[in-house]
Write a protein that holds these residues in place. Sequence first.
Motif: not given
Length: 143
Positions: A1-29
Amino acid sequence: MPAWLLWLIASGLFAAGEVASLDLVLLMFAGGALGGMSVALLGGEVWLQLVAFIVVSTALLVVVRPIAKRQLLDRTPEQIDGVASYVGRTAVVSERVDEHAGRVRLGHDEWTARTQLDGEAYDVGDEVRIVQIEGPIAYVSHT
């Protein structure tokens, strides 16, 4: 799996986690992960991708997060929502209103209404001001 795709997945997971936390930290990650993805797309080594992730995340946490948080917190306390937003607005009597019964039209909505004071009454077509709302009943008075 290409590295860029792993980063994209990580970004999506951080954004999804932000929906649960609403602290604006995971969104920055999530933004930092997009920085790592950009370096990966340009063919950068893994260590450069990690550096990009750290630098972008840190910059977003230090610069963007405080501004965004201040904007959210400064505006929220003064915001009136729900039925409280109707208090003070004018309505038109659609069915005679007295202390026992009546109806008023506020925009496209029709409300059960009562007069604020005993002995007051308003006829169909009169303009009244909403002074209080308790449950489904709007209490009205002179405009």
